[in-house]
Design an enzyme around this catalytic site. Structure first.
Site, short mmCIF file in Angstrom:
data_model
loop_
_atom_site.label_atom_id
_atom_site.label_comp_id
_atom_site.label_asym_id
_atom_site.label_seq_id
_atom_site.Cartn_x
_atom_site.Cartn_y
_atom_site.Cartn_z
CG ASP A 171 65.85 44.19 -31.66
OD1 ASP A 171 65.28 45.06 -32.13
OD2 ASP A 171 67.08 44.26 -31.17
CG ASN A 179 74.43 47.77 -39.54
OD1 ASN A 179 74.66 46.89 -40.27
ND2 ASN A 179 73.30 47.98 -39.40
CG HIS A 184 75.11 49.91 -43.36
ND1 HIS A 184 74.26 49.90 -42.52
CD2 HIS A 184 75.98 51.00 -42.90
CE1 HIS A 184 74.49 50.96 -41.58
NE2 HIS A 184 75.40 51.59 -42.03
CG ASP A 188 72.09 44.62 -45.92
OD1 ASP A 188 71.30 45.05 -44.98
OD2 ASP A 188 72.42 45.34 -46.81
CD GLU A 214 67.54 46.64 -34.89
OE1 GLU A 214 68.09 47.21 -33.95
OE2 GLU A 214 67.50 47.05 -36.14
#
Length: 341
Positions: A171, A179, A184, A188, A214
């Protein structure tokens, strides 16, 4: 007399043409994109799968050829006895002994064919990860559907052949903060970088999946808990050294009482412990309880002392988000009580 082109001496004109061609070629040259790198890596993985299928096919053909020879010899014995009218007790005893000798390789061939079938099914599942319906569009990794199929195949082989395999959940730490602070699109990009790094570190037989958000799941066939811990720690170190983020991990080895859901739940419990102990560390579930990676010191030991109330609030927030995620995944199940920190 020297030749001229457009009022320019021929040697000079040719040199200019060559120079212009060089700069145009350099301008049109494009660096290899990440998509091309990924495509080449996937092509290499596909070739490895085809090679494995060819090896399985050759092994089956060898076994069948050997068995066919034994059957032909046994048939010749029967035909010879029938032609000679040899029905003495001694001859029939010899024939029975030969039939018994042939029974053992027959049973062995049956087991080999069954094993080959399962291996082909496993390789077929790997091939299916190339299809669009089993690929995560953002990272190009396998998706949740491919993970479910691969887990089903590995558990089938574990039950039949006692195959050892492990699972790791990774994770990205503080991903929500990325974010919120950078947008965002940056989030990404971080996910793509982490996915690429993990995919470059695994073996060709491993299955790397974007589990959701994630989180990433890696299936490692023929790997015990100790080996999977070494792998997870290697990934954690590589991310910390090469990227601007860190990851936490939870590892578990499939046991005789496990099924896909319980194996994922045990790895998830180890991940939760790693997150609550300061992040950027690896924990495992040994079948009985969650324990720290034995080869490393706790990550929290290297962190500065924080205000007790701030740390408690962070743990409660993490606990709440994990509980919400679990209820989203399994709406019919009762929410599990979080472990005390």
């Amino acid at each position: 007399m020297e030749d001229w082109i457009l009022g320019i001496p021929t040697p000079v004109a040719m040199a200019l043409i060559a120079l212009i061609g060089y700069f145009l070629g350099k301008r049109n040259h494009r660096p290899v994109s990440s998509e091309q790198v990924y495509a080449r890596r996937e092509l290499k993985r596909a070739k490895a799968i085809v090679k494995q299928l060819e090896e399985i096919s050759r092994e089956v053909r060898r076994n069948l050829a050997s068995h066919q020879s034994s059957i032909a010899h046994f048939k010749e014995r029967i035909v010879l006895m029938s032609a000679q009218g040899d029905d003495t007790g001694e001859s029939w005893q010899t024939l029975c002994e030969e039939a018994e000798r042939m029974l053992s390789p027959t049973m062995r061939l049956s087991a080999q064919i069954a094993n080959a079938y399962d291996e082909v099914r496993q390789q077929a599942n790997l091939l299916m990860t190339f299809t669009e319906s089993r690929t995560d569009p953002l990272t190009g990794l396998s998706n949740r559907r491919a993970l479910d199929d691969s887990l089903e195949s590995l558990f089938a082989m574990k039950d039949r052949y006692e195959l050892t395999f492990s699972l790791c959940i990774l994770d990205v730490d503080h991903f929500k903060r990325i974010n919120d602070e950078f947008g965002h699109l940056e989030g990404d990009r971080v996910l793509q970088e982490v996915a690429s790094l993990i995919d470059n570190c695994v073996r060709e037989t491993d299955v790397v999946t974007r589990y959701g958000g994630e989180e990433f799941v890696i299936l490692m066939p023929s790997t015990d808990l100790a080996g999977s811990l070494i792998f997870a720690e290697r990934i954690r170190e590589a991310v910390a050294q090469k990227l601007k983020v860190t990851v936490s991990g939870g590892v578990a080895q499939a046991s005789s009482t496990d099924e896909p859901q319980t194996l994922l739940a045990r790895a998830d419990a180890a991940l939760y412990r790693a997150k609550s102990r300061g992040r950027n560390c690896i924990y495992c579930h040994n079948g009985d309880a969650v324990q720290e990676h034995p080869a490393t010191d706790p990550a929290a030991a290297n962190l500065p002392h924080e205000d007790a109330e701030t740390l408690l609030e962070e743990v409660r927030s993490l606990e709440k988000s994990l509980g919400q995620r679990e209820s989203d995944k399994n709406p019919a199940r009762e929410p599990q009580q979080a472990e005390p920190v």
